[in-house]
Motif scaffolding. Structure first.
Motif, PDB file in Angstrom:
ATOM      1  N   UNK A  89       0.815  -1.220   0.000  1.00 33.67           N
ATOM      2  CA  UNK A  89       0.000   0.000   0.000  1.00 33.67           C
ATOM      3  C   UNK A  89       0.847   1.267   0.000  1.00 33.67           C
ATOM      4  N   UNK A  90       2.131   1.159   0.306  1.00 31.81           N
ATOM      5  CA  UNK A  90       2.983   2.341   0.322  1.00 31.81           C
ATOM      6  C   UNK A  90       4.443   1.922   0.299  1.00 31.81           C
ATOM      7  N   UNK A  91       5.280   2.858  -0.186  1.00 31.39           N
ATOM      8  CA  UNK A  91       6.722   2.633  -0.183  1.00 31.39           C
ATOM      9  C   UNK A  91       7.406   3.986  -0.288  1.00 31.39           C
ATOM     10  N   UNK A  92       8.485   4.162   0.461  1.00 31.21           N
ATOM     11  CA  UNK A  92       9.197   5.431   0.401  1.00 31.21           C
ATOM     12  C   UNK A  92      10.151   5.581   1.557  1.00 31.21           C
ATOM     13  N   UNK A  93      10.598   6.807   1.784  1.00 30.76           N
ATOM     14  CA  UNK A  93      11.476   7.087   2.907  1.00 30.76           C
ATOM     15  C   UNK A  93      10.684   6.995   4.209  1.00 30.76           C
ATOM     16  N   UNK A  94      11.371   6.850   5.339  1.00 29.59           N
ATOM     17  CA  UNK A  94      10.646   6.817   6.616  1.00 29.59           C
ATOM     18  C   UNK A  94       9.742   8.028   6.829  1.00 29.59           C
ATOM     19  N   UNK A  95      10.208   9.226   6.456  1.00 28.76           N
ATOM     20  CA  UNK A  95       9.369  10.412   6.642  1.00 28.76           C
ATOM     21  C   UNK A  95       8.141  10.370   5.743  1.00 28.76           C
ATOM     22  N   UNK A  96       8.289   9.861   4.511  1.00 32.06           N
ATOM     23  CA  UNK A  96       7.138   9.703   3.617  1.00 32.06           C
ATOM     24  C   UNK A  96       6.105   8.769   4.230  1.00 32.06           C
ATOM     25  N   UNK A  97       6.589   7.654   4.772  1.00 36.00           N
ATOM     26  CA  UNK A  97       5.698   6.639   5.330  1.00 36.00           C
ATOM     27  C   UNK A  97       4.968   7.170   6.555  1.00 36.00           C
ATOM     28  N   UNK A  98       5.652   7.923   7.398  1.00 41.68           N
ATOM     29  CA  UNK A  98       5.028   8.444   8.610  1.00 41.68           C
ATOM     30  C   UNK A  98       3.907   9.419   8.301  1.00 41.68           C
ATOM     31  N   UNK A  99       3.954  10.048   7.124  1.00 37.79           N
ATOM     32  CA  UNK A  99       2.914  11.017   6.745  1.00 37.79           C
ATOM     33  C   UNK A  99       1.820  10.399   5.885  1.00 37.79           C
ATOM     34  N   UNK A 100       2.017   9.161   5.454  1.00 42.23           N
ATOM     35  CA  UNK A 100       1.074   8.542   4.512  1.00 42.23           C
ATOM     36  C   UNK A 100      -0.225   8.157   5.220  1.00 42.23           C
ATOM     37  N   UNK A 101      -1.375   8.681   4.785  1.00 41.97           N
ATOM     38  CA  UNK A 101      -2.641   8.394   5.475  1.00 41.97           C
ATOM     39  C   UNK A 101      -3.042   6.923   5.416  1.00 41.97           C
ATOM     40  N   UNK A 102      -2.703   6.224   4.330  1.00 40.19           N
ATOM     41  CA  UNK A 102      -3.028   4.805   4.243  1.00 40.19           C
ATOM     42  C   UNK A 102      -2.256   4.007   5.287  1.00 40.19           C
ATOM     43  N   UNK A 103      -1.011   4.393   5.519  1.00 40.32           N
ATOM     44  CA  UNK A 103      -0.192   3.708   6.515  1.00 40.32           C
ATOM     45  C   UNK A 103      -0.712   3.998   7.917  1.00 40.32           C
ATOM     46  N   UNK A 104      -1.040   5.238   8.175  1.00 36.70           N
ATOM     47  CA  UNK A 104      -1.564   5.614   9.489  1.00 36.70           C
ATOM     48  C   UNK A 104      -2.813   4.810   9.818  1.00 36.70           C
ATOM     49  N   UNK A 105      -3.669   4.619   8.820  1.00 37.04           N
ATOM     50  CA  UNK A 105      -4.895   3.861   9.044  1.00 37.04           C
ATOM     51  C   UNK A 105      -4.635   2.366   9.152  1.00 37.04           C
ATOM     52  N   UNK A 106      -3.862   1.826   8.209  1.00 34.85           N
ATOM     53  CA  UNK A 106      -3.689   0.373   8.132  1.00 34.85           C
ATOM     54  C   UNK A 106      -2.748  -0.163   9.188  1.00 34.85           C
TER      55      UNK A 106
END
Length: 259
Positions: A233-250
């Motif tokens: 559902x997501x891939x990127x730098x740690x800062x990108x991931x921490x801001x990603x709404x899909x990651x926050x939810x999932x």
């Protein structure tokens, strides 16, 4: 991608009956980075490591290491291409010393002709010396050199997990897969592990780890891949991931709701 890619996976799919554990996963791991795979329980993280290492074959897809297709190769053949891994459950030999544990792993990756073993000739003696030297170097790397002659049962839990990493290093891999290496560790032990992973990266080893310790992941990783219900559902730098709404939810949000 600008950096050379050492692991390339396309459309990796794994089914267990009616459950799709991995659903067409694409993955690129650049050479020389630390890349983490995170996600909720049951999202497919360990299943993906199993597919990459050959411990459990995927049903469909393509997996390449250094440009070589490894889909459905046996684990020992994949290991000889430069990939090693650890497992969630510690698998050391309790009845052997710390050094002997690592030497066993090193010997498994150095096939020796039967005649050399039988006659104990110069070539066999050189092989034994190389195995001993490589095992001691691996213990030095992860900080257990002073405990080489201790029985493995004498090590505290966190050092047993480090011993697992030393055994994997004994095969001199280009790629190291770590499955929840910080499991059961306290904060101080986790920081020691973080330093160890940084040391491996500095020596040119690509590290792909599955880990629940989010602080460790964000502190050591160059890239983070997030799975949920078998999908990326997501891939990127740690800062990108921490801001990603899909990651926050999932991942983060779900974890907090069940805390």
């Amino acid at each position: 991608m600008t950096a050379e890619t050492i692991i390339t996976a396309r459309g990796v799919t794994r089914r267990f009956g009616g459950l799709v554990a991995l659903d067409g996963i694409d993955l690129d791991v650049p050479k020389g980075v630390v890349q983490a795979i995170i996600g909720p329980n049951g999202s497919g993280k360990t299943t993906l490591l199993n597919a990459l290492s050959g411990a459990s074959h995927a049903d469909a897809g393509s997996i390449r290491i250094g440009g070589r297709e490894i889909f459905r190769l046996k684990p020992h053949r994949i290991a000889r291409l430069g990939l090693a891994r650890t497992f969630q459950n510690i698998r050391i030999f309790d009845n052997l010393s710390v050094l002997e544990n690592v030497k066993v792993a090193a010997a498994c990756n150095r096939p020796t002709p039967f005649l050399d073993i039988l006659t104990s000739n110069a070539r066999q003696k050189q092989s034994e010396a190389d195995i001993d030297r490589g095992a001691r170097e691996a213990l030095e790397t992860i900080g257990l050199a002073q405990r080489a002659d201790d029985r493995a049962t004498q090590l505290p839990y966190a050092q047993r997990r480090l011993l697992e990493i030393a055994r994997a290093l004994a095969s001199k891999p280009n790629v190291l897969l770590l499955d929840e290496p910080a499991a059961g560790m306290n904060m101080t032990e986790s920081m020691t592990l973080l330093d160890t992973i940084a040391k491996l990266k500095s020596r040119g080893i690509t590290v792909l780890l599955v880990e629940h310790n989010v602080r460790l992941v964000m502190g050591i990783s160059d890239r983070v891949t997030v799975l949920d219900f078998g999908k990326k559902i997501a891939e990127g730098t740690p800062s990108d991931i921490q801001r990603n709404p899909l990651v926050i939810e999932a991942y983060l949000g779900r974890r907090h709701r069940h805390a």
